[in-house]
Enzyme design. Structure first.
Site, PDB file in Angstrom:
ATOM      1  N   ASN A 167       0.778  -7.193  56.801  1.00  0.00           N
ATOM      2  CA  ASN A 167       1.816  -7.027  55.796  1.00  0.00           C
ATOM      3  C   ASN A 167       1.876  -5.619  55.209  1.00  0.00           C
ATOM      4  O   ASN A 167       2.909  -5.213  54.676  1.00  0.00           O
ATOM      5  CB  ASN A 167       1.599  -8.044  54.669  1.00  0.00           C
ATOM      6  CG  ASN A 167       2.447  -7.756  53.460  1.00  0.00           C
ATOM      7  OD1 ASN A 167       3.658  -7.949  53.468  1.00  0.00           O
ATOM      8  ND2 ASN A 167       1.816  -7.243  52.401  1.00  0.00           N
ATOM      9  N   ALA A 168       0.792  -4.864  55.296  1.00  0.00           N
ATOM     10  CA  ALA A 168       0.733  -3.559  54.630  1.00  0.00           C
ATOM     11  C   ALA A 168       1.897  -2.673  55.054  1.00  0.00           C
ATOM     12  O   ALA A 168       2.220  -2.567  56.236  1.00  0.00           O
ATOM     13  CB  ALA A 168      -0.594  -2.870  54.953  1.00  0.00           C
ATOM     14  N   GLY A 169       2.531  -2.056  54.073  1.00  0.00           N
ATOM     15  CA  GLY A 169       3.663  -1.193  54.395  1.00  0.00           C
ATOM     16  C   GLY A 169       4.079  -0.342  53.213  1.00  0.00           C
ATOM     17  O   GLY A 169       3.838  -0.694  52.058  1.00  0.00           O
ATOM     18  N   ILE A 170       4.698   0.791  53.513  1.00  0.00           N
ATOM     19  CA  ILE A 170       5.269   1.654  52.490  1.00  0.00           C
ATOM     20  C   ILE A 170       6.684   2.033  52.921  1.00  0.00           C
ATOM     21  O   ILE A 170       7.022   1.944  54.109  1.00  0.00           O
ATOM     22  CB  ILE A 170       4.417   2.923  52.247  1.00  0.00           C
ATOM     23  CG1 ILE A 170       4.173   3.667  53.558  1.00  0.00           C
ATOM     24  CG2 ILE A 170       3.109   2.575  51.584  1.00  0.00           C
ATOM     25  CD1 ILE A 170       3.353   4.937  53.398  1.00  0.00           C
ATOM     26  N   TYR A 228      11.507   4.208  57.685  1.00  0.00           N
ATOM     27  CA  TYR A 228      11.092   2.826  57.438  1.00  0.00           C
ATOM     28  C   TYR A 228      11.700   1.894  58.488  1.00  0.00           C
ATOM     29  O   TYR A 228      10.995   1.052  59.066  1.00  0.00           O
ATOM     30  CB  TYR A 228      11.524   2.405  56.038  1.00  0.00           C
ATOM     31  CG  TYR A 228      11.195   0.978  55.689  1.00  0.00           C
ATOM     32  CD1 TYR A 228       9.887   0.598  55.402  1.00  0.00           C
ATOM     33  CD2 TYR A 228      12.196   0.000  55.627  1.00  0.00           C
ATOM     34  CE1 TYR A 228       9.583  -0.713  55.074  1.00  0.00           C
ATOM     35  CE2 TYR A 228      11.897  -1.305  55.308  1.00  0.00           C
ATOM     36  CZ  TYR A 228      10.592  -1.659  55.025  1.00  0.00           C
ATOM     37  OH  TYR A 228      10.286  -2.952  54.704  1.00  0.00           O
ATOM     38  N   SER A 231       9.982   2.335  61.839  1.00  0.00           N
ATOM     39  CA  SER A 231       8.641   1.744  61.885  1.00  0.00           C
ATOM     40  C   SER A 231       8.715   0.229  62.060  1.00  0.00           C
ATOM     41  O   SER A 231       7.930  -0.365  62.811  1.00  0.00           O
ATOM     42  CB  SER A 231       7.860   2.097  60.616  1.00  0.00           C
ATOM     43  OG  SER A 231       8.376   1.429  59.482  1.00  0.00           O
ATOM     44  N   LYS A 232       9.678  -0.417  61.400  1.00  0.00           N
ATOM     45  CA  LYS A 232       9.795  -1.866  61.496  1.00  0.00           C
ATOM     46  C   LYS A 232      10.391  -2.297  62.833  1.00  0.00           C
ATOM     47  O   LYS A 232      10.033  -3.356  63.369  1.00  0.00           O
ATOM     48  CB  LYS A 232      10.640  -2.393  60.338  1.00  0.00           C
ATOM     49  CG  LYS A 232       9.970  -2.214  58.969  1.00  0.00           C
ATOM     50  CD  LYS A 232       8.597  -2.858  58.919  1.00  0.00           C
ATOM     51  CE  LYS A 232       7.985  -2.785  57.543  1.00  0.00           C
ATOM     52  NZ  LYS A 232       6.642  -3.425  57.469  1.00  0.00           N
TER      53      LYS A 232
END
Length: 354
Positions: A132-135, A197, A200-201
């Site tokens: 789940n980690a994300g920025i 973002y 990355s997803k």
């Protein structure tokens, strides 16, 4: 070769146009039957061991609470040790037999190995991995003075997922466990200011879809593509062009506009149900999955709407989307109270990443 490709184009096009109307009803019928069977035989996670990255807030925090209510052992991973300890205490009150706190940075390969080894060393097994980690970064591409400042988005959102998955796979195979990968609907929506973002997803989704073909017979993989969920991101916490995290609710409103923000509690319940059923995909809120088909069949329209709402205006925080949000007065109805606190809006400073 050009001749062969030309022939294949004609043949494949004709076969597809003819076959799809017949195949789709049969496909959806069997998919529905499969859903019923999987719902009846959904996994009971009581006594199972679950490792959750990015567990100090938002989706990760509340997934920890949902697993805790179902009696799972937890290994909680994030950079903010004090927040993790608070989450662990709440999780144990809610029903987790034990919540292990692991202070780590998932963008670091060695930290990811240590997370998995520590979890297995303490509990003796690993049943679920929740990446789940994300920025989130929120700048136009040309605004970056040094594109290296934004590399941490890919390091955390994508490589953090890859690293943890790599070290967890041998143990998940032993338990025939599951991976729940938190991606985003931004992967297919061309939202201005979210280019890194979104990239990355999209990488996370492609990674897990390919991995499912390779090891899906031994490990279940559920790809989660949430929309706007109550979290630190929807509170306005973003990475800016200098590579540091700030809270800016004015810019948040300009980008998110009239898109409803779903309360995190209901969202994580649906995510965990899908994971326990063994669903391959889950989108929260469910209506947002239709945006994928809009993007597929009407890409120009989707791009134009994103441009209209976010790129038109006299400044980055004065967009058509924000004007519409204020004009309609929808904010109290579609933004949960936790993300529209006036105290948050003035907290413009540097904050930890995860």
């Amino acid at each position: 070769m050009d001749f062969i490709n030309s022939i294949l184009k004609v043949i494949i096009d004709r076969i597809s146009q003819t076959a799809f109307p017949f195949i789709y009803p049969i496909y959806f019928f069997f998919k529905f039957i499969s859903f019923i069977i999987r719902s009846i035989s959904a996994e009971d996670v009581a006594g199972k061991v679950v490792l959750i990255t990015g567990a100090s807030s938002g989706i990760g925090e509340h997934l920890a609470y949902e697993y805790a209510k179902r009696g799972a052992y937890l290994a909680l991973v994030a950079r903010r040790d004090h927040r993790l300890r608070d989450v662990a205490d709440v999780a144990e009150i809610l029903g987790s037999p034990y919540a292990l706190v692991i202070h780590a940075d998932v963008s670091n390969l060695d930290d990811c190995q240590r997370c998995v080894d520590t979890t297995v060393g303490h509990f003796g097994q690993l049943d679920h991995l929740v990446n789940n980690a994300g920025i989130t970064s929120i700048n136009l591409f040309e605004e970056y003075v040094d594109p290296r400042n934004i590399a941490s988005v890919m390091d955390t959102d994508f490589w953090g997922t890859v690293y943890c998955t790599y070290y967890a796979i041998p143990y998940l195979k032993q338990t025939r466990g599951k991976i729940i990968g938190i991606a985003s609907s931004a992967a297919w929506l061309p939202t201005p200011r979210l280019s890194f973002y979104s990239a990355s997803k999209a990488a996370v989704i492609s990674f897990y879809e390919t991995l499912r073909v390779e090891i899906g017979s031994e490990i279940g993989i559920t790809v989660v593509t949430p929309g706007l969920i109550e979290s630190e991101m929807t509170k306005g916490k973003f990475m800016f062009e200098d590579g540091k995290m700030y809270i800016d609710q004015e810019l948040r409103d300009a980008v998110m506009s009239v898109m409803p923000i779903e309360p995190v509690g209901g969202a994580v319940e649906a995510m965990l149900r899908a994971g326990c059923r063994g669903d391959e995909y889950v989108t929260e809120p469910p209506w947002l999955r239709m945006s994928f088909y809009w993007k597929m069949f009407l890409p120009e329209v989707v791009e134009w709407l994103n441009y209209l709402f976010i790129m038109t205006g006299s400044s980055p925080t004065d967009t058509f989307g924000k004007w519409l949000l204020e004009l309609t007065g929808l904010k109290p109805l579609i933004y949960p109270p936790s993300v529209r606190s006036p105290e948050l809006g003035i907290q413009i400073g540097v904050y930890p990443n995860i």
